[in-house]
Scaffold this active site. Sequence first.
Site, short mmCIF file in Angstrom:
data_model
loop_
_atom_site.label_atom_id
_atom_site.label_comp_id
_atom_site.label_asym_id
_atom_site.label_seq_id
_atom_site.Cartn_x
_atom_site.Cartn_y
_atom_site.Cartn_z
N SER A 156 25.67 26.42 -0.63
CA SER A 156 25.82 25.31 0.31
C SER A 156 25.52 23.99 -0.40
O SER A 156 26.11 23.71 -1.45
CB SER A 156 24.93 25.55 1.53
N ASP A 249 33.60 29.64 8.61
CA ASP A 249 32.64 28.64 8.18
C ASP A 249 33.34 27.29 8.12
O ASP A 249 34.44 27.20 7.54
CB ASP A 249 32.12 29.03 6.78
N HIS A 279 28.67 30.98 7.71
CA HIS A 279 27.65 30.28 6.95
C HIS A 279 26.33 30.49 7.71
O HIS A 279 26.28 30.23 8.91
CB HIS A 279 28.01 28.78 6.97
#
Length: 307
Positions: A156, A249, A279
């Site tokens: 991320s 996501d 996610h």
Amino acid sequence: MQTYNRQVNANVQAYLESVNSRHSSTPATLEAFRQATLDAMPVWSGEKTPLYQVLQQQVNTHVSVAIYRPGPGILPAVLYFHGGGWVRGSVATHDWLCRNLAAQSGAIVVSVEYRLSPEHVFPAALDDGYDALLWLMDNAASLDIDAQRIAIGGDSSGGNIAIATLLRARDAGIGLAAQLLVYPPVEARFDTGSYNTYAEGYHLTRQTMQQCWQAYTGQEENARHPLAAVVRNDFRGLPPALIIAAECDPLRDDGRQLAGRYREDGVVVRYSLYPGTIHPFFLMPALLPEAQEAQREAALFLRDMLQ
């Protein structure tokens, strides 16, 4: 009750229904937001993998690292940046993951405790990442690390920091062996197909990402800076990459766009999409078999690249 996109798999849907029924909103304070992330990790990740050695080292007055060693002798290493939208996450939240990657890859994992936003805006986290890389290169011999076999990675927002650190390293003539990127945000735009399809209800929301980008960059001109909007770069000369993405996501298309740009600039890249996942599935091996598979894929990639 929310109706989920048909691509969401059964395990993910069960998790989302459980979370969405218990939490109608994000925690009220930043401190509570950060603590909730840490509290979730034992449930998401399960038992901690034992390792040969885990050490804490201070890089400078505001950066420290945890060093996860899977065995004795001179070994390759991975400099790793945790995720959390630049505003949360820590070495502690990613302890489970870094142990797993070290054990399965055979490489030392060096996890960076960088400064968080909004207390420290761009480029503080990036500067910390680059300082950690220089420290690792300078201290490789004393740490029994092969300085010729160092990779970089992150999930991320940590993936975003990893890319920016790698670009700075390349421009300084520092060669690295590989890059592991797990659903990285690459630009502060929120109108991609995946942002529109998965804007809310799938754990990470468009609104949360907008808030995280704002907290990290502080002002609009920083959001356009090529070391924040990392997709706006010439990538020639970067090492081979594995980009892991979750289908459901908002950031899915960020990774796809980055993979396309890498290919255009001649970087060897594998874009690995995990169907039906969200996610941050990569951190959830105790809940999702797909997370176990993705962590194995990441570790094997690192093992192959660092042989």
